[in-house]
Design an enzyme around this catalytic site. Structure first.
Site, PDB file in Angstrom:
ATOM      1  N   PRO A  74       0.815  -1.215   0.000  1.00  0.00           N
ATOM      2  CA  PRO A  74       0.000   0.000   0.000  1.00  0.00           C
ATOM      3  C   PRO A  74       0.850   1.268   0.000  1.00  0.00           C
ATOM      4  O   PRO A  74       1.969   1.295   0.537  1.00  0.00           O
ATOM      5  CB  PRO A  74      -0.812  -0.125   1.304  1.00  0.00           C
ATOM      6  N   PHE A  75       0.297   2.311  -0.608  1.00  0.00           N
ATOM      7  CA  PHE A  75       0.897   3.646  -0.638  1.00  0.00           C
ATOM      8  C   PHE A  75       2.264   3.655  -1.324  1.00  0.00           C
ATOM      9  O   PHE A  75       3.112   4.489  -1.039  1.00  0.00           O
ATOM     10  CB  PHE A  75       1.005   4.225   0.788  1.00  0.00           C
ATOM     11  N   ARG A  76       2.473   2.688  -2.228  1.00  0.00           N
ATOM     12  CA  ARG A  76       3.700   2.575  -3.008  1.00  0.00           C
ATOM     13  C   ARG A  76       4.935   2.328  -2.133  1.00  0.00           C
ATOM     14  O   ARG A  76       6.067   2.589  -2.547  1.00  0.00           O
ATOM     15  CB  ARG A  76       3.907   3.799  -3.906  1.00  0.00           C
ATOM     16  N   LEU A  77       4.723   1.795  -0.937  1.00  0.00           N
ATOM     17  CA  LEU A  77       5.834   1.427  -0.058  1.00  0.00           C
ATOM     18  C   LEU A  77       6.152  -0.046  -0.274  1.00  0.00           C
ATOM     19  O   LEU A  77       5.992  -0.894   0.602  1.00  0.00           O
ATOM     20  CB  LEU A  77       5.465   1.713   1.407  1.00  0.00           C
TER      21      LEU A  77
END
Length: 211
Positions: free
Chosen positions: A186-189
Site C-alpha cells: 500500500p501507498f507505493r511502499l
C-alpha cells in the site's frame, strides 16, 4: 523481517527471511503465478542491446530454470539471437499482475548444450518444429503466402520420421548475477529485495532496497 520459521506460502506474500534463496523463492513465485495468471505465467520481457548500443525488448517464454540459470529458446539468426550472441549478456523481467509481483534478472548468457536443446525441440508440437525450419525470423517477408510456401516445403521434406533440430535454433541460458524481487505494498511502499553475486563461483548477497 519475518523469522526463519515462516512458511513458504507466507514467504510468497512478499516477506523474505534471512535464509531465503533466490532460485527457491523464484520457484515459489512462479508456482503461484501458474495458479493465478490467465495466460502464460512463464512469459517474460527479454532485453538485449544491438551492436550500436540501442536497447531492444520483446516477450519470450521461460522453458526451464535451475541454479544454473533461466532457459528460453530462439532462432540464432533472428535479431534477438544475433544480439544475444554478440553482447553475451541480457536482462529479463517477469511481471505477474494478478499477484502484484515482479522479478528482474540480469546476467551473462550461454548456449545450452546440444542434448538439452534436442530434448526440448523434440518435445514441441510437430508444427512448431516445422516452423523453426520455415521461418527466417526477423528478416523481410514479402507476403504471408511466401511463409506458407516455406511451411509446405518443409512439411513435405519431413513428412516421415523425426524432424531434426536446425543448427540455427537452440536454447539460451541466462546465468544471473542479479535477481530482484518486487512486491506491491500500500501507498507505493513496496517490498524490494535484490540478490547479487560477482560471479557464479561466489555466494549471493541479499539487500533490501527503498521502493
Amino acid at each position: 523481517m519475518t523469522d526463519s520459521n515462516t512458511s513458504p506460502k507466507e514467504l510468497t506474500n512478499g516477506d523474505f527471511t534471512e535464509s531465503s534463496k533466490p532460485f527457491d523463492l523464484f520457484g515459489e513465485w512462479l508456482e503461484d503465478a501458474g495458479e493465478s495468471e490467465i495466460n502464460d505465467p512463464n512469459a517474460l520481457s527479454l532485453a538485449t542491446v544491438d551492436p550500436d548500443g540501442l536497447p531492444n525488448v520483446r516477450m519470450v517464454l521461460l522453458k526451464g530454470f535451475d541454479e544454473r540459470g533461466f532457459v528460453f529458446y530462439t532462432n540464432f539468426e533472428s535479431a534477438k539471437g544475433r544480439e544475444l550472441l554478440s553482447a553475451g549478456k541480457a536482462a529479463m523481467c517477469f511481471h505477474w499482475k494478478s499477484l502484484r509481483r515482479q522479478v528482474r534478472i540480469r546476467g551473462r548468457i550461454v548456449q545450452v548444450d546440444d542434448a538439452e536443446a534436442d530434448e526440448y525441440y523434440q518435445s514441441r508440437a510437430r508444427g512448431s518444429r516445422i516452423g523453426a525450419w520455415a521461418s527466417k525470423q526477423s528478416r523481410p517477408l514479402e507476403s504471408r503466402f511466401a511463409l506458407e510456401k516455406e511451411v509446405a516445403k518443409f512439411t513435405a521434406k519431413f513428412a516421415i520420421g523425426e524432424i531434426p533440430r536446425p543448427d540455427h535454433w537452440s536454447g539460451i541460458r541466462l546465468v544471473p548475477t542479479s535477481i530482484e524481487f518486487w512486491h506491491d505494498r500500500p501507498f507505493r511502499l513496496h517490498d524490494r529485495v535484490v540478490f547479487t553475486r560477482a560471479s557464479t563461483d561466489e555466494g549471493w548477497t541479499k539487500d533490501r532496497l527503498y521502493p
